[in-house]
Design an enzyme around this catalytic site. Structure first.
Site, PDB file in Angstrom:
ATOM      1  N   VAL A 103      42.079  51.924  45.331  1.00  0.00           N
ATOM      2  CA  VAL A 103      43.299  51.705  44.530  1.00  0.00           C
ATOM      3  C   VAL A 103      44.115  52.995  44.436  1.00  0.00           C
ATOM      4  CG1 VAL A 103      44.191  51.049  42.255  1.00  0.00           C
ATOM      5  CG2 VAL A 103      42.204  49.841  43.214  1.00  0.00           C
ATOM      6  N   LYS A 146      38.722  47.570  33.484  1.00  0.00           N
ATOM      7  CA  LYS A 146      38.385  46.391  32.652  1.00  0.00           C
ATOM      8  C   LYS A 146      37.104  46.595  31.861  1.00  0.00           C
ATOM      9  CE  LYS A 146      36.849  44.562  36.893  1.00  0.00           C
ATOM     10  NZ  LYS A 146      37.669  45.413  37.656  1.00  0.00           N
ATOM     11  N   VAL A 152      43.232  43.179  34.840  1.00  0.00           N
ATOM     12  CA  VAL A 152      42.956  41.734  34.939  1.00  0.00           C
ATOM     13  C   VAL A 152      43.745  41.131  36.094  1.00  0.00           C
ATOM     14  CG1 VAL A 152      42.916  39.532  33.719  1.00  0.00           C
ATOM     15  CG2 VAL A 152      42.697  41.657  32.428  1.00  0.00           C
ATOM     16  N   GLU A 205      30.575  43.144  47.182  1.00  0.00           N
ATOM     17  CA  GLU A 205      30.063  44.502  47.338  1.00  0.00           C
ATOM     18  C   GLU A 205      28.590  44.442  47.724  1.00  0.00           C
ATOM     19  OE1 GLU A 205      31.188  47.183  44.311  1.00  0.00           O
ATOM     20  OE2 GLU A 205      33.025  46.088  43.889  1.00  0.00           O
ATOM     21  N   ASP A 239      32.142  40.751  35.711  1.00  0.00           N
ATOM     22  CA  ASP A 239      33.531  41.124  35.974  1.00  0.00           C
ATOM     23  C   ASP A 239      34.483  40.118  35.299  1.00  0.00           C
ATOM     24  OD1 ASP A 239      35.580  42.599  37.874  1.00  0.00           O
ATOM     25  OD2 ASP A 239      35.907  40.452  38.180  1.00  0.00           O
ATOM     26  N   LYS A 258      37.180  40.490  31.942  1.00  0.00           N
ATOM     27  CA  LYS A 258      38.584  40.051  31.989  1.00  0.00           C
ATOM     28  C   LYS A 258      38.853  38.999  30.902  1.00  0.00           C
ATOM     29  CE  LYS A 258      38.771  41.062  36.934  1.00  0.00           C
ATOM     30  NZ  LYS A 258      38.470  40.547  38.274  1.00  0.00           N
TER      31      LYS A 258
HETATM   32  N1  HSE Z   1      35.500  42.235  42.312  1.00  0.00           N
HETATM   33  C1  HSE Z   1      36.620  41.592  41.704  1.00  0.00           C
HETATM   34  C2  HSE Z   1      36.885  40.263  42.380  1.00  0.00           C
HETATM   35  C3  HSE Z   1      37.889  42.405  41.757  1.00  0.00           C
HETATM   36  O1  HSE Z   1      36.161  39.859  43.286  1.00  0.00           O
HETATM   37  O2  HSE Z   1      37.824  39.599  41.986  1.00  0.00           O
HETATM   38  C4  HSE Z   1      37.897  43.489  40.741  1.00  0.00           C
HETATM   39  O3  HSE Z   1      37.841  42.995  39.458  1.00  0.00           O
END
Ligand code: HSE
Length: 430
Positions: free
Chosen positions: A17, A107, A134, A192, A203, A207
């Site tokens: 990023v 986040k 988000v 990942e 994750d 959010k």
């Molecule tokens: N790993 C997240 C996704 C993106 O697959 O949407 C980062 O929040």
């Protein structure tokens, strides 16, 4: 009139990023200056590995001392794209103490501790912006914080994790099992090496906490969000959903209770009808439905991850923070005045799809139906497939509290005639 003295920006993190942020700041420098009313200068870039070549980043700006960069008094805006709770929290707090506004994509930190970050921002009259935290490029935080600030949001329902949406989409379109679809997501760079944060729903839960907090003007932390991942979803679950005219999605759902006195936030896989707009969200895309009193239903759709889409959100926030610095003004702070309690998952009312492996003999259906009735769970449809003394019962319920459904399942497991509860899935979006 354009101010000639530039606004100075510190970039903490120059990975996927951060490097896109640096690139766009350089290539769009003139447009950014015109939109802000002053040039914006990248004054320092904190990295972990200084020897790595970063195209478009002046090596003279690179430092490994993020703490020193965050506390430089000449910095107007600090962009934090390191991620994780620490050292990001300390760096952001220090940036506020030294007079900078902060733009972050973090986040995990916001879901854990946004009140203290907002407080630190307020103290110095600085901004805390976090659109990129988000669903990356999709404008969600600003619409909720600003555009819908005069409305009453009742529900936020969405697909906020691209990796899991890719996996479920592959399972749906190819009939693949979870493991096979995950392998494909990994090979294509969506998942990942350690996919836990995505596939276990952490994750998406972070959010959901952020969205619920803004939508309901209430503090919602990661621990308040009920979370179930998708690792247990089987090809049979997907096939069963198809037979019902549904597909399976990992949803983040934030709701105001019907009486308006509490809220809930949850992340779990759910069946949704193919006719629902979220069912058509394919591959790694994200989409979020917002339902409010006056606006009705709004849908936000787009790429929810990736370097450039996340940088797009960061740059939008950077422009806002710079404009405010220039005008001596400030964007919105924390709005948590409603202080609604966050209810536990047991209070959530929704519908369920339950597959049971049962003996095929007289009275079984009656016994199962009685168990549902005893727990106050009303059955909508029942489908049975039986052969040679074995049978599958698929029960779809009307809306019932999650606690009642859990108690029903517990009781079903205790019946002699029920050999196993093959799957339990919530049904949403009807
Ligand atoms: N790993 C997240 C996704 C993106 O697959 O949407 C980062 O929040």
């Amino acid at each position: 009139m354009m101010r000639t003295r530039p606004l100075k920006v510190a970039l903490l993190g120059c990975g996927v990023v951060g490097s896109e942020v640096a690139r766009i700041m350089t290539t769009h420098a003139d447009d950014l200056a015109a939109r802000i009313g002053a040039p914006v200068e990248l004054a320092g870039v904190a990295v972990r590995r200084p020897d790595r070549v970063r195209e478009g980043v002046d090596p003279a700006l690179v430092t490994t001392d993020a703490a020193a960069l965050a506390r430089r008094e000449d910095i107007d805006v600090v962009i934090e794209v390191i991620g994780g709770v620490e050292p990001a929290r300390k760096l952001i707090t220090s940036a506020f103490e030294h007079g900078a506004s902060v733009v972050t994509a973090n986040k995990a930190l916001l879901a854990e501790d946004s009140p203290s970050l907002h407080e630190a921002a307020e103290k110095g009259g600085n901004d805390l912006y976090y659109e990129a935290a988000v669903a990356a490029a999709i404008p969600l935080v600003r619409p909720l914080r600003e555009s819908l600030a005069g409305d009453k949001v009742n529900r936020v329902l969405g697909i906020v994790n691209g990796t899991t949406n890719f996996i479920l989409d592959r399972m749906d379109s190819t009939g693949a099992g979870y493991g096979e679809a995950l392998d494909e997501a990994t090979a294509l760079g969506y998942a990942e090496a350690d996919p836990t944060a995505d596939v276990e729903g952490f994750d998406a839960a972070a959010k959901a906490a952020i969205l619920a907090g803004i939508a309901f003007h209430t503090r919602v932390r990661l621990d308040d969000v009920h979370r179930e991942g998708l690792t247990e979803i089987t090809a049979a679950d997907i096939a069963s959903a198809k037979r019902m005219g549904c597909t399976v999605k990992l949803l983040a759902i934030c709701e105001r209770a019907a009486d308006g006195r509490s809220v809930t936030a949850r992340v779990h896989p759910a069946m949704i009808p193919l006719s629902h707009p979220l069912a058509g969200v394919r591959e790694a895309y994200n989409a979020v439905f917002v339902e409010s009193d006056a606006a009705g239903q709004l849908m936000f759709y787009g790429p929810g991850a990736g370097g450039a889409p996340t940088a797009s959100a960061v740059l939008g926030d950077l422009v806002a923070a710079c404009r405010n610095k220039l005008n001596g003004s400030k964007g919105p702070g924390e709005s948590a005045y409603a202080q609604l309690p966050v209810s536990p998952m047991g209070d959530v009312v929704t519908r369920y799809h339950i597959s049971l492996d049962v003996a095929d003999k007289p009275g079984v259906l009656a016994q199962v139906a009685t168990t549902f009735a005893e727990h106050g769970v009303s059955i909508d449809t029942v489908r049975q497939q039986g052969k040679d003394g074995d049978a599958w019962l698929v029960v779809v319920t009307h809306s019932a509290p999650d606690a009642s459904l859990s108690a029903t399942v517990e009781a079903l497991r205790g019946l002699d005639t029920v050999r196993g509860v093959a799957s339990i899935m919530r049904v949403e979006g009807e």
